[in-house]
Design an enzyme around this catalytic site. Structure first.
Site, PDB file in Angstrom:
ATOM      1  CD  GLN A   1      49.974 111.115  25.441  1.00  0.00           C
ATOM      2  OE1 GLN A   1      49.468 111.981  26.061  1.00  0.00           O
ATOM      3  NE2 GLN A   1      49.709 110.978  24.204  1.00  0.00           N
TER       4      GLN A   1
ATOM      5  CE1 TYR B   1      53.593 119.726  24.501  1.00  0.00           C
ATOM      6  CE2 TYR B   1      52.148 118.079  23.697  1.00  0.00           C
ATOM      7  CZ  TYR B   1      52.472 119.306  24.329  1.00  0.00           C
ATOM      8  OH  TYR B   1      51.477 120.133  24.674  1.00  0.00           O
TER       9      TYR B   1
ATOM     10  NE  ARG C   1      47.541 111.210  19.793  1.00  0.00           N
ATOM     11  CZ  ARG C   1      46.433 111.935  20.166  1.00  0.00           C
ATOM     12  NH1 ARG C   1      46.439 112.843  21.298  1.00  0.00           N
ATOM     13  NH2 ARG C   1      45.051 112.314  19.728  1.00  0.00           N
TER      14      ARG C   1
ATOM     15  N   GLY D   1      38.295 112.596  22.018  1.00  0.00           N
ATOM     16  CA  GLY D   1      38.757 113.579  23.256  1.00  0.00           C
ATOM     17  C   GLY D   1      37.518 114.217  23.745  1.00  0.00           C
TER      18      GLY D   1
HETATM   19  C1  LIG Z   1      41.838 119.350  27.447  1.00  0.00           C
HETATM   20  C2  LIG Z   1      42.687 118.601  26.275  1.00  0.00           C
HETATM   21  C3  LIG Z   1      43.860 117.998  26.517  1.00  0.00           C
HETATM   22  C4  LIG Z   1      44.790 117.283  25.909  1.00  0.00           C
HETATM   23  N1  LIG Z   1      45.814 116.734  26.284  1.00  0.00           N
HETATM   24  C5  LIG Z   1      46.591 115.835  25.475  1.00  0.00           C
HETATM   25  C6  LIG Z   1      47.664 115.037  26.083  1.00  0.00           C
HETATM   26  O1  LIG Z   1      47.953 115.006  27.218  1.00  0.00           O
HETATM   27  N2  LIG Z   1      48.134 114.206  25.092  1.00  0.00           N
HETATM   28  C7  LIG Z   1      47.871 114.269  23.796  1.00  0.00           C
HETATM   29  O2  LIG Z   1      48.364 113.473  23.198  1.00  0.00           O
HETATM   30  N3  LIG Z   1      46.852 114.753  23.114  1.00  0.00           N
HETATM   31  C8  LIG Z   1      46.027 115.671  24.144  1.00  0.00           C
HETATM   32  N4  LIG Z   1      45.098 116.486  23.728  1.00  0.00           N
HETATM   33  C9  LIG Z   1      44.761 116.233  22.286  1.00  0.00           C
HETATM   34  C10 LIG Z   1      43.632 115.252  22.290  1.00  0.00           C
HETATM   35  O3  LIG Z   1      44.032 113.789  22.513  1.00  0.00           O
HETATM   36  C11 LIG Z   1      42.734 115.080  20.910  1.00  0.00           C
HETATM   37  O4  LIG Z   1      44.137 114.847  19.742  1.00  0.00           O
HETATM   38  C12 LIG Z   1      42.109 116.317  20.500  1.00  0.00           C
HETATM   39  O5  LIG Z   1      41.336 116.839  21.528  1.00  0.00           O
HETATM   40  C13 LIG Z   1      41.363 116.331  19.130  1.00  0.00           C
HETATM   41  O6  LIG Z   1      40.394 115.163  19.352  1.00  0.00           O
HETATM   42  P1  LIG Z   1      38.783 115.499  19.780  1.00  0.00           P
HETATM   43  O7  LIG Z   1      38.277 116.499  18.526  1.00  0.00           O
HETATM   44  O8  LIG Z   1      37.931 114.151  19.582  1.00  0.00           O
HETATM   45  O9  LIG Z   1      38.637 116.407  20.933  1.00  0.00           O
HETATM   46  C14 LIG Z   1      44.376 117.258  24.564  1.00  0.00           C
HETATM   47  C15 LIG Z   1      43.110 117.875  23.922  1.00  0.00           C
HETATM   48  C16 LIG Z   1      42.302 118.589  25.084  1.00  0.00           C
HETATM   49  C17 LIG Z   1      40.909 119.234  24.545  1.00  0.00           C
END
Ligand SMILES: Cc1cc2nc3c(=O)[nH]c(=O)nc-3n(C[C@H](O)[C@H](O)[C@H](O)COP(=O)(O)O)c2cc1C
Length: 369
Positions: free
Chosen positions: A102, A182, A229, A322
């Site tokens: 990413q 972002y 994204r 995630g």
């Molecule tokens: C610890 C953590 C770090 C994340 N870092 C990013 C990231 O670097 N880039 C991004 O697009 N989303 C990031 N997210 C968002 C996740 O990609 C995702 O959209 C979010 O966790 C919701 O999905 P989930 O319910 O399956 O966890 C992050 C989420 C978490 C929990």
């Protein structure tokens, strides 16, 4: 019970044959705690453990020193960083997995402490009124500097350079992080973009930078290895506020993405409850599946049941998980055997080292232990 679950069916994405539709969402883990922000062996081990995902999308990785906004996030702009990523891509490939990186520029979601006292860059001189995780702990964000036209062009080149490095490091593709408040998202939204030049004012102008980034990246890698994204109904978090122009802007962007032969479009359902906001779209997959013609991956708060359902309903082709992937390195195997999922520990999301990173057991290890 003999029917293969929708999530576990293979899928072709561009010229890639992926073994399932359980993808790993990009997640910052802040473990690149060295002066050059390089990944090292613990990253290779972490991603290797998760290689049964149909596709891993790596943590956000800054495309330049100006793109950073959090401590210990890895970069993809220098030779040393590129070389270091090779151990990660090799580990994933050895296990039969696929991995995209990413590409990330945080824009105003940063702090002068990361930039030798200079202001973070954004579409306009605005403050997200958020917090930045600096080497000295959380600090209030400040009003960013509006990017000059030259700085916009430099940033587009930085995305291109990041993509070139990524391909040389052995990644299977790249995901452009134009989501979650972002830099690119800051351009899309008229609450954070007050420009009056070619990058502001109209919907077309606010969206322009994304297409210039894609066009630049296309010069160094195949279009069908590029993912994008978007998080259209992000509201009240990451400094983002929606207004009546927001959804029409995403409608325009997603329609225009049909003109590209991308690997996929990665959408998130809203992170917060937007059902009371009349200008927000609470059902992202429902709105955009009929519009987007290519592969659509959906994310946010899915579990096995909801994941299978949304694919069966024809509203998405794959699901990005995630947090479940943090604590269940073998998530597809667990889905296959309907095994219970392990809980994640939020306290170790962003802490250095292996704790809460590479020490979550796989099912077979759990049974032995
Ligand atoms: C610890 C953590 C770090 C994340 N870092 C990013 C990231 O670097 N880039 C991004 O697009 N989303 C990031 N997210 C968002 C996740 O990609 C995702 O959209 C979010 O966790 C919701 O999905 P989930 O319910 O399956 O966890 C992050 C989420 C978490 C929990």
């Amino acid at each position: 019970m003999s029917k293969t679950q929708a999530l576990l069916q293979p899928i072709e994405v561009g010229d890639l044959a992926l073994k399932n539709r359980v993808w790993m969402a990009p997640m910052t883990r802040s473990r690149a705690n060295n002066a050059e922000n390089k990944v090292f062996d613990i990253h290779a081990n972490y991603y290797r453990q998760r290689a049964s995902a149909g596709l891993i999308i790596s943590e956000g990785s800054q495309i330049s020193p100006r793109a950073v906004g959090y401590i210990n996030t890895p970069g993809i702009y220098s030779e040393a960083q590129k070389e270091a990523w090779k151990q990660v891509t090799q580990a994933v490939h050895e296990e039969g997995g696929k991995i995209f990186i990413q590409l990330w520029h945080v824009g105003r979601m940063s702090h002068p402490d990361f930039h030798g006292g200079k202001l973070p860059l954004s579409a306009s001189a605005t403050n997200p009124n958020s917090k930045s995780f600096t080497p000295e702990g959380f600090k209030e964000t400040v009003k960013a500097k509006e990017m000059s036209l030259e700085e916009i062009q430099e940033t587009i080149q930085d995305f291109k350079n990041g993509a070139k490095n990524a391909m040389e490091a052995g990644f299977d593709g790249v995901e452009i992080h134009s989501s979650n408040g972002y830099l690119l998202h800051q351009f899309f939204n008229s609450t954070s973009n007050h420009r009056t030049d070619a990058y502001g004012g109209t919907i077309e102008n606010r969206a322009r930078i994304l297409f210039e980034v894609i066009d630049a990246i296309k010069e160094v890698m195949p279009e069908n290895r590029i993912g994008v994204r978007l998080n259209p109904s992000l509201h009240g978090v990451f400094g983002m506020t929606m207004n009546e122009e927001t959804i029409p802007t995403f409608d325009y962007i997603i329609n225009k993405l049909n003109g590209y032969n991308l690997a996929y479009l990665h959408l998130s359902e809203p992170f917060t409850d937007v059902s009371k906001l009349e200008f927000a779209e609470p059902n992202i997959a429902k709105r955009y599946r009929p519009i987007y013609k290519g592969t659509l991956v959906i994310n946010s708060a899915f579990d096995q049941e909801k994941g299978n359902q949304i694919i069966e309903e024809g509203l998405a082709d794959a699901v990005a998980f995630g947090k479940p992937f943090i604590s269940n390195p073998d998530l597809p195997e667990r889905f296959a055997s309907h095994a219970p999922l392990a809980d994640w520990d939020q306290d170790t999301f962003y802490t250095p080292g292996e704790k809460g990173y590479t020490d979550y057991p796989k099912l077979e290890q759990e049974k032995v232990g």
